[in-house]
Design an enzyme around this catalytic site. Structure first.
Site, PDB file in Angstrom:
ATOM      1  N   GLU A 127      -4.254   9.266   3.988  1.00 34.17           N
ATOM      2  CA  GLU A 127      -2.969   9.260   4.861  1.00 34.17           C
ATOM      3  C   GLU A 127      -2.651   7.981   5.255  1.00 34.17           C
ATOM      4  O   GLU A 127      -3.515   7.104   5.596  1.00 34.17           O
ATOM      5  CB  GLU A 127      -3.391  10.321   6.178  1.00 34.17           C
ATOM      6  CG  GLU A 127      -2.106  10.321   6.856  1.00 34.17           C
ATOM      7  CD  GLU A 127      -2.184  11.623   7.966  1.00 34.17           C
ATOM      8  OE1 GLU A 127      -3.436  12.323   8.316  1.00 34.17           O
ATOM      9  OE2 GLU A 127      -1.205  12.043   8.653  1.00 34.17           O
ATOM     10  N   ALA A 269     -10.359   8.585  13.061  1.00 36.19           N
ATOM     11  CA  ALA A 269     -11.197   9.389  11.878  1.00 36.19           C
ATOM     12  C   ALA A 269      -9.930  10.016  11.041  1.00 36.19           C
ATOM     13  O   ALA A 269      -8.792  10.144  11.250  1.00 36.19           O
ATOM     14  CB  ALA A 269     -11.908  10.625  12.660  1.00 36.19           C
ATOM     15  N   HIS A 304     -10.812  17.323  17.304  1.00 34.73           N
ATOM     16  CA  HIS A 304      -9.733  17.104  16.755  1.00 34.73           C
ATOM     17  C   HIS A 304      -9.507  17.370  15.092  1.00 34.73           C
ATOM     18  O   HIS A 304      -8.673  17.979  14.551  1.00 34.73           O
ATOM     19  CB  HIS A 304      -9.080  15.805  17.152  1.00 34.73           C
ATOM     20  CG  HIS A 304      -7.628  15.399  16.717  1.00 34.73           C
ATOM     21  ND1 HIS A 304      -6.491  15.341  17.524  1.00 34.73           N
ATOM     22  CD2 HIS A 304      -7.197  14.983  15.499  1.00 34.73           C
ATOM     23  CE1 HIS A 304      -5.590  15.202  16.809  1.00 34.73           C
ATOM     24  NE2 HIS A 304      -5.724  14.705  15.622  1.00 34.73           N
ATOM     25  N   GLU A 305     -10.355  16.622  14.585  1.00 31.95           N
ATOM     26  CA  GLU A 305     -10.487  16.555  13.239  1.00 31.95           C
ATOM     27  C   GLU A 305     -10.740  17.836  12.741  1.00 31.95           C
ATOM     28  O   GLU A 305     -10.271  18.454  11.658  1.00 31.95           O
ATOM     29  CB  GLU A 305     -11.441  15.430  12.562  1.00 31.95           C
ATOM     30  CG  GLU A 305     -11.235  14.126  13.258  1.00 31.95           C
ATOM     31  CD  GLU A 305      -9.854  13.562  12.763  1.00 31.95           C
ATOM     32  OE1 GLU A 305      -9.080  14.154  11.993  1.00 31.95           O
ATOM     33  OE2 GLU A 305      -9.461  12.846  13.844  1.00 31.95           O
ATOM     34  N   HIS A 308      -8.003  20.403  12.785  1.00 30.12           N
ATOM     35  CA  HIS A 308      -6.729  20.191  11.785  1.00 30.12           C
ATOM     36  C   HIS A 308      -7.216  20.893  10.617  1.00 30.12           C
ATOM     37  O   HIS A 308      -6.171  21.175   9.780  1.00 30.12           O
ATOM     38  CB  HIS A 308      -6.937  18.326  11.184  1.00 30.12           C
ATOM     39  CG  HIS A 308      -6.021  17.595  12.179  1.00 30.12           C
ATOM     40  ND1 HIS A 308      -4.562  17.875  12.193  1.00 30.12           N
ATOM     41  CD2 HIS A 308      -6.217  16.220  12.375  1.00 30.12           C
ATOM     42  CE1 HIS A 308      -4.284  16.739  12.968  1.00 30.12           C
ATOM     43  NE2 HIS A 308      -4.892  15.813  13.081  1.00 30.12           N
ATOM     44  N   GLU A 327       0.117  16.817  14.200  1.00 31.01           N
ATOM     45  CA  GLU A 327      -0.452  15.875  15.467  1.00 31.01           C
ATOM     46  C   GLU A 327      -0.346  16.193  16.831  1.00 31.01           C
ATOM     47  O   GLU A 327      -1.426  16.442  17.651  1.00 31.01           O
ATOM     48  CB  GLU A 327      -0.120  14.483  15.319  1.00 31.01           C
ATOM     49  CG  GLU A 327      -0.609  13.786  13.861  1.00 31.01           C
ATOM     50  CD  GLU A 327      -2.158  13.843  13.608  1.00 31.01           C
ATOM     51  OE1 GLU A 327      -2.793  14.332  14.456  1.00 31.01           O
ATOM     52  OE2 GLU A 327      -2.476  13.767  12.370  1.00 31.01           O
TER      53      GLU A 327
HETATM   54  N1  B3K Z   1      -4.560  12.170  10.657  1.00 33.29           N
HETATM   55  C1  B3K Z   1      -5.356  10.887  10.845  1.00 33.29           C
HETATM   56  C2  B3K Z   1      -4.698   9.529  11.140  1.00 33.29           C
HETATM   57  C3  B3K Z   1      -4.065   9.021   9.953  1.00 33.29           C
HETATM   58  C4  B3K Z   1      -3.339   7.644  10.145  1.00 33.29           C
HETATM   59  C5  B3K Z   1      -2.738   7.173   8.910  1.00 33.29           C
HETATM   60  N2  B3K Z   1      -2.058   5.811   9.114  1.00 33.29           N
HETATM   61  C6  B3K Z   1      -6.118  10.989  12.053  1.00 33.29           C
HETATM   62  C7  B3K Z   1      -5.750  11.976  12.792  1.00 33.29           C
HETATM   63  O1  B3K Z   1      -4.799  12.155  13.666  1.00 33.29           O
HETATM   64  O2  B3K Z   1      -6.576  13.104  13.085  1.00 33.29           O
HETATM   65 ZN    ZN Z   2      -4.799  14.036  14.080  1.00 38.79          ZN
END
Ligand code: B3K
Ligand code: ZN
Length: 880
Positions: A127, A269, A304-305, A308, A327
């Site tokens: 990402e 992360a 958080h992760e 997602h 986000e």
């Molecule tokens: N989605 C990733 C962040 C990615 C950043 C790319 N430059 C982490 C997060 O927000 O959980």
């Molecule tokens: Zn995130």
């Protein structure tokens, strides 16, 4: 000659892809300098695409080794390949199979995007646009494909081979020295969620059974020797999984959930499907090396992760403009999780402090952008406090406006309707509209308009009529390139306090829609009149920080003191103490500027004393309330012509006077408030430590013999929270034992890089007069590693953002240090460099001498001809 600004990408130009890639089979033969990637993909033309339309795939620093169409090599005239693009001139009309071979060099990948190695471990970060550094692809979030990944590597150096999804097959190759593993991910996903890991790692394992009875294997992979620091992360993961089931009805959907911790990572992360990759800072913890804040951060980032998996992975974004869809919502979810695990009030205050210190300045400066941007040049620069934190506030407002049940109904519909989609903010809001019958068209302005609305409030009590009237208005300050803002829909949670401090019951109100204790401000100006009010009430507005706005309310100091003592909303009690302190800090700063002797107001000193002794507030809340607004917060409040030295001096005076006035009580809290038993990271014990250390902070500048107490705390602490708090006082207050303590700390922790980051950070944030020189010395310290993002952030980012007097030193040396370092880092790692450059974002608010110096430092960076796209974008916008 300066490098070109990258072309602008605009939301209004969105078009779905002409072709779709449905399945991908990746065969990856791992070699440090020459990894061979063979990607076999099934591709089909979209019905609306004319036959013969070229297929264009994204690449980035790629070399194409071979290309086949339906198994046959293609003549060179049929395609065009460059390092950043592959075009198939006339693809077949029917679905076809495309096989691409690329060779990549993980060791040379210093950008840490795509496939790279960290301490010998292969890992990926895709990402936002890293997958195109692995193979040519439709590297955009709206192409969802099913991935199968086969990894091949030497058994000796890479016993662990991981990819997304479930394990499918493993085996040895004929020679015996190499082995392979195949992983299959049944859930279609965009390329940014692809991940692989290969290396020699230790594993900590556990299990979880989902609500519907699916057994899931949980693994955390770390470097050997670090297994015993994974317990808290694993515990946090299991609690997150249970919480998401209980609160949102969302279950995990694969047989395994893998987490890998690496030491070189550009951010916190990454939520890759089934294979989260973490900066080890957000995994590893034990009492000896991690602070209470680290424990809280690990819990939040693991959650958080994990969250997602639904908000981001199962339902993803149509395009990168919709980043806040995943986000903002996921931050909201992790905030709620932490609130349930800990104290809701303390969590809310911490989150709002973060919002005000990071997002508000962003929204007030040249880098301001809407929660959903309309244009970008480099998407990596939009992983911002606005998208994340303000994005979460917008979701929170939705909940406040609709009420808990309606909000949940809207979310349920979203999960139901959009599972498996790459979607948009419009589609998200439509779910709440459809589930509740409300019209959110005005509310959606929160996604469109940049800038923090200022809500002005005046009150008038009429004893004759027994009415209390609020005159409210809202305005968004000018944002470059944005037309005058339209009035937003602002939910204001409020209370009217009667003479005994209790909330009055509101029996009659006109002029605004009020539901329960929430008043909706949705016009530019609005008068709200409450009736049957027997005596002048004290207004408590924006309780719980119900909207991300600045409140402009000239509140009477005595009313603030009353709120600080009585408001039943803990957030606003804290806010009242902060407002009292802020009023005085702004006044004291001005006195410094005029050369007058600074005399603190009695009000502040009394309120701090009362807060310290208020046993109705828990320790963590008292610790927060006793924390003076930070220097950057004061600078924001002052807004223009900022002199950081005057702010620093004002804050130091107030700290000293508060300390002196209550020295005995602070000493008692500092020395006696020690949680019983062995260290535990729970919120209550952490609160006790926070208050004891806050008290010690005041003692350090007021109590006789303080230096001895602080040194003793440093030496005898049995946990990192207390040790680091003491070290910070020794260093920042220039106590005699400072150098000796730093040396002891180094000797104790030199083999633990996360603990050494704290050593660098403590010195970088020292407000002493020669910190710029100190930082330069530390940059040639044997333990400084400019290629490790955590180390760079610990030394340079924390200097630039956490040391306002030295960063903005009037000789320009601080700006110069950061500009020069950013240029150096930019050659290797543009993302780390551009993030460092954002520390200039408030340069126009500084006094003329300082802002001229900051501008010339930015201009020097801008004149560099080979600046990366990332840094070019930040510098160009900062200078706009
Ligand atoms: N989605 C990733 C962040 C990615 C950043 C790319 N430059 C982490 C997060 O927000 O959980
Ligand atoms: Zn995130």
């Amino acid at each position: 000659m300066r490098s070109e600004t990258a072309p602008a990408i605009r939301l209004e130009d969105y078009n779905p892809p002409a072709y779709r890639i449905d399945t991908v089979y990746l065969n990856v033969e791992l070699e440090p300098k020459a990894t061979l990637v063979t990607a076999t993909m099934s591709v089909h033309r979209q019905p609306e695409t004319a036959e013969g339309t070229p297929l264009v795939l994204d690449g980035d620093e790629l070399t194409l080794k071979a290309l086949k169409l339906n198994g046959e090599p293609l003549p060179a005239s049929a395609f065009a390949a460059s390092d950043d693009r592959l075009e198939l001139r006339t693809p077949p009309g029917e679905p076809f199979e495309l096989t691409l071979e690329t060779e990549i060099d993980p060791d040379a990948n210093t950008k840490l995007m795509g496939l790279y190695r960290s301490s010998g471990t292969y890992c990926t970060q895709c990402e936002a646009e890293g997958f195109r550094r692995i193979t040519y692809f439709l590297d955009r979030p709206d192409n969802l494909a099913v991935y199968t990944t086969r990894l091949v590597a030497p058994k000796a150096t890479c016993p662990v081979l991981l990819a997304n999804g479930n394990p499918a097959e493993t085996g040895d190759l004929e020679t015996g020295s190499r082995h392979y593993a195949v992983w299959h991910d049944p859930h279609p996903k965009p390329a940014y969620l692809f991940a692989l890991v290969a290396g020699d790692l230790a594993r900590v394992t556990d299990t979880f059974t989902t609500a519907s009875g699916r057994p899931v294997t949980l693994n955390i992979y770390v470097e050997h020797g670090k297994q015993d620091r994974c317990g808290w992360a694993m515990d946090s993961l299991k609690r997150s999984m249970r919480w998401d089931e209980e609160v949102f009805g969302l279950e995990y959907d694969l047989d395994v959930f893998n987490i890998v911790a690496v030491s070189d990572f550009n951010m916190g992360a990454m939520e890759n499907k089934g294979l989260n990759i973490f900066n080890d800072k957000y995994v590893l913890a034990d009492p000896e090396t991690a602070t209470d804040q680290d424990y809280a951060n690990i819990e939040a980032v693991i959650a958080h992760e994990y969250f997602h998996n639904w908000t981001g992975n199962r339902i993803t974004c149509r395009d990168w403009f919709q980043l806040c869809l995943k986000e903002g919502l996921t931050v909201f979810r992790d905030q709620e999780f932490s609130s349930d695990m800990r104290s809701r009030a303390v969590k809310r205050i911490s989150d709002v402090r973060l919002l005000k210190s990071h997002q508000f300045p962003e929204d007030a400066g040249p880098l301001a952008h809407p929660v959903r941007p309309k244009i970008y040049h480099e998407i990596n620069n939009f992983y911002t406090a606005t998208v994340y934190e303000k994005g979460a506030e917008v979701v929170r407002m939705l909940k406040t406006l609709l009420g808990d049940d309606a909000f949940r109904a809207g979310l349920d519909l979203y999960f139901d309707r959009h599972d498996g989609d790459a979607t948009t903010i419009e589609a998200f809001l439509a779910c709440f509209e459809d589930a509740t019958g409300s019209d959110l068209s005005r509310f959606s302005l929160w996604y469109e308009q940049a800038g923090t609305p200022v809500v002005t409030v005046e009150t008038e009590y009429d004893p004759g009529r027994m009415t209390f009237e609020l005159s409210l208005s809202q305005e968004i300050p000018p944002v470059p390139g944005q037309k005058t803002g339209k009035p937003a829909v602002i939910p204001l949670r409020f209370g009217l306090l009667g003479p005994n401090g209790e909330d009055l019951e509101v029996t009659s109100a006109e002029g605004a829609q009020i539901s329960g204790d929430v008043l909706i401000l949705d016009q530019a100006r609005q008068k709200v009149r409450f009736g049957n009010i027997a005596s002048r009430p004290v207004l408590s507005l924006l309780r719980g920080f119900s909207a991300p706005v600045r409140l402009d309310q000239q509140q009477d100091p005595q009313d603030l003191v009353f709120l600080a003592a009585h408001d039943r909303d803990p957030f606003n009690r804290w806010q009242a103490v902060q407002d009292i302190a802020m009023q005085d800090l702004v006044r004291l700063t001005a006195l410094h500027g005029d050369g007058h002797p600074p005399v603190c107001s009695r009000n502040v000193i009394d309120v701090f004393g009362a807060t310290l002794r208020d046993m109705s507030l828990d320790e963590a809340l008292r610790a927060l309330a006793l924390t003076l607004p930070g220097e950057a917060d004061i600078a924001q409040e002052i807004g223009k012509n900022v002199n950081p030295d005057h702010i620093h001096a004002a804050r130091a005076v107030l700290r000293r006077e508060i300390g002196r006035a209550h020295v005995a009580a602070f000493l008692e809290q500092a020395t006696e408030l020690v949680p019983a038993g062995a260290y535990a990271p729970d919120a209550a014990s952490a609160g006790k430590r926070a208050l004891a250390n806050r008290a010690l902070h005041y003692c350090a500048v007021s109590a006789s013999g303080a230096a001895g107490i602080v040194l003793e705390r440093f030496t005898s602490a049995d946990n990192m929270t207390d040790r680091l708090a003491a070290l910070t006082l020794l260093v920042h207050d220039a106590m005699p034992a400072k150098d000796e303590a730093l040396e002891q700390y180094r000797a104790r922790y030199e083999h633990n890089s996360l603990a050494m980051d704290k050593w660098f950070m403590t010195q970088a944030t020292d407000p002493g007069p020669e910190t710029v020189e100190k930082v330069r010395d530390l940059m040639i310290h044997p333990l400084y590693d400019p290629t490790n993002p955590n180390r760079v952030r610990a030394l340079l980012q924390s200097f630039a953002t956490g040391n306002p007097t030295q960063f903005a030193r009037p000789d320009g040396a601080g700006f110069e240090l950061i500009a020069e370092s950013a240029l150096e880092i930019d050659k290797r790692n543009p993302q780390v460099a551009s993030r460092l450059l954002t520390s200039f974002r408030s340069w126009r608010a500084l006094d003329p001498q300082r802002s001229a110096l900051a501008e010339s430092a930015l201009l020097r960076v801008s004149s560099y001809e080979n600046l990366s796209r990332d840094s070019r974008d930040i510098v160009d916008r900062s200078l706009q």
